[in-house]
Design an enzyme around this catalytic site. Structure first.
Site, mmCIF file in Angstrom:
data_model
loop_
_atom_site.group_PDB
_atom_site.id
_atom_site.type_symbol
_atom_site.label_atom_id
_atom_site.label_comp_id
_atom_site.label_asym_id
_atom_site.label_seq_id
_atom_site.Cartn_x
_atom_site.Cartn_y
_atom_site.Cartn_z
ATOM 1 C CB CYS A 1 52.895 89.478 85.843
ATOM 2 S SG CYS A 1 52.467 90.780 84.697
ATOM 3 C CB CYS B 1 49.547 90.646 78.116
ATOM 4 S SG CYS B 1 50.379 89.438 79.145
#
Lengths: 250, 132
Positions: free
Chosen positions: B37, B105
């Protein structure tokens, strides 16, 4: 509307699949026709009963579109093949067929769309190939580019400063021009990375075409994949900050 | 899927944002990124007598990445090196109620903690006061 009779596309594929050359390597991951149980040697249709065959979920997108695992695919050929297969599997042509065939055509059409979307863009195509060749992208552990990260985080600070500043003040103008310069520099770097990637794509294709199974070829393969992984990641990092810069100072 | 209240809170009021001098002997720096990402995370710890007395972070990425690293710095403060090693990404997922698409994350935050600890330990191993 230009109607292409279903039987025509069926026949077309039926005939082309009877040529036992390179197409044989592109077989779907199955061996038996769901309908007549005979062995399936054709690409998308059973040789014997001419029924459409489901494209397996495990079939990679290159195979699905009938292309080898190369990175410099001709976009026009890719598009032509996509259109051809879109017609082949289009659910409209299966309205008079059995419910099973209708379901298969629908799911094949969906897989085909995803396959084409993935392979159409060179960067995405390379990312997909990398995932295929290395199992999982995470398997190639690369050391993070610390310098690049520092740079990105520093730029992030300047961006924050600019966002908080009065855009019409001297400070606002100064920050904006700093960011603009940075943006241009990063865009140049992004293009350099893309040029390096192009070279790696060519290297990859050349290596695959040579098809040697020597240990030297393996070393070269790993080098290409690793460098590609690094460049693709770094390009993503740079791309993100460039987009952020562009959106903020637009 | 919407962000949970805790993510929004950390995003709007990030704790411990900033940095230490990474060359200081009592500072450990973890710099990690997610190639998928493009998120970048820097997490630093300041250590005294085997205890993390302060922690700071800087993250360039989505709300969940910022919240994960912000939470990580909060948790790190006051912990010993050994206790800090035990922080798992699943703890962060649970605390922040992260949806499946944002689990990476929390993985990034755990990687950053590990990298910061490793960096600090590498520094102290080289010290003349150590056993080596």
């Amino acid at each position: 509307m230009g109607h292409i009779p279903c039987s025509f596309s069926l026949m077309d594929n039926h005939q082309s699949s009877s040529h036992p050359d390179t197409r044989r390597q592109l077989q779907m991951a199955r061996s038996m026709c769901w309908h007549c149980q005979s062995e399936v040697t054709g690409e998308y249709f059973c040789d014997r009963c001419v029924k459409v065959q489901p494209v397996s979920k495990e079939t990679d997108y290159f195979t699905c579109l009938g292309f080898p695992r190369r990175l410099m695919l001709d976009p026009q050929k890719l598009e032509a093949k996509f259109y051809e297969l879109s017609r082949t599997f289009h659910p409209d042509f299966y309205q008079t067929k059995s419910a099973d065939e209708q379901t298969i055509s629908l799911s094949n059409a969906a897989v085909l769309n995803t396959a084409y979307r993935t392979l159409r863009a060179p960067i995405q195509r390379a990312e997909y190939l990398l995932a295929l060749e290395t199992g999982s992208v995470k398997d190639i552990r690369t050391s993070p580019p610390a310098d690049l990260f520092e740079e990105i985080l520093e730029l992030q600070d300047t961006l924050e400063e600019y966002r908080a500043s009065d855009r019409d003040s001297d400070q606002g103008h100064r920050l904006r021009s700093t960011l603009k310069t940075e943006q241009e520099a990063l865009e140049r770097r992004k293009h350099e990375m893309e040029a390096q990637l192009q070279q790696l794509f060519a290297d990859w294709d050349q290596l695959q075409d040579a098809g040697e199974a020597t240990s030297l070829a393996r070393v070269e393969r790993d080098r290409i994949l690793k460098q590609m992984r690094d460049l693709l990641s770094n390009r993503t990092y740079v791309n993100n900050i460039v987009n952020d810069l562009a959106a903020t100072i637009a | 899927m919407a962000y949970s209240d805790k993510v929004v809170d950390h995003f709007n009021n990030p704790r411990n944002m900033g940095s230490f001098k990474k060359d200081d002997a009592d500072v450990g720096t973890g710099m990690v990124g997610a190639p998928e990402c493009g998120d970048v995370m820097k997490l630093q710890i300041k250590v005294q007598n085997d205890t993390i007395v302060d922690a700071k972070f800087k993250t360039f990425g989505c709300g969940s990445a910022i919240a994960s690293s912000s939470l990580a710095t909060e948790w790190l403060k006051g912990k010993t090196i050994e206790e800090a090693q035990k922080i798992k990404n699943t703890d962060i997922v649970q605390e922040l109620n992260l949806p499946p698409v944002k689990i990476h994350c929390s993985v990034l935050a755990e990687d950053a903690i590990k990298a910061a600890l490793a960096d600090y330990q590498k520094k102290t191993d080289g010290q003349p006061t150590g056993t080596k």
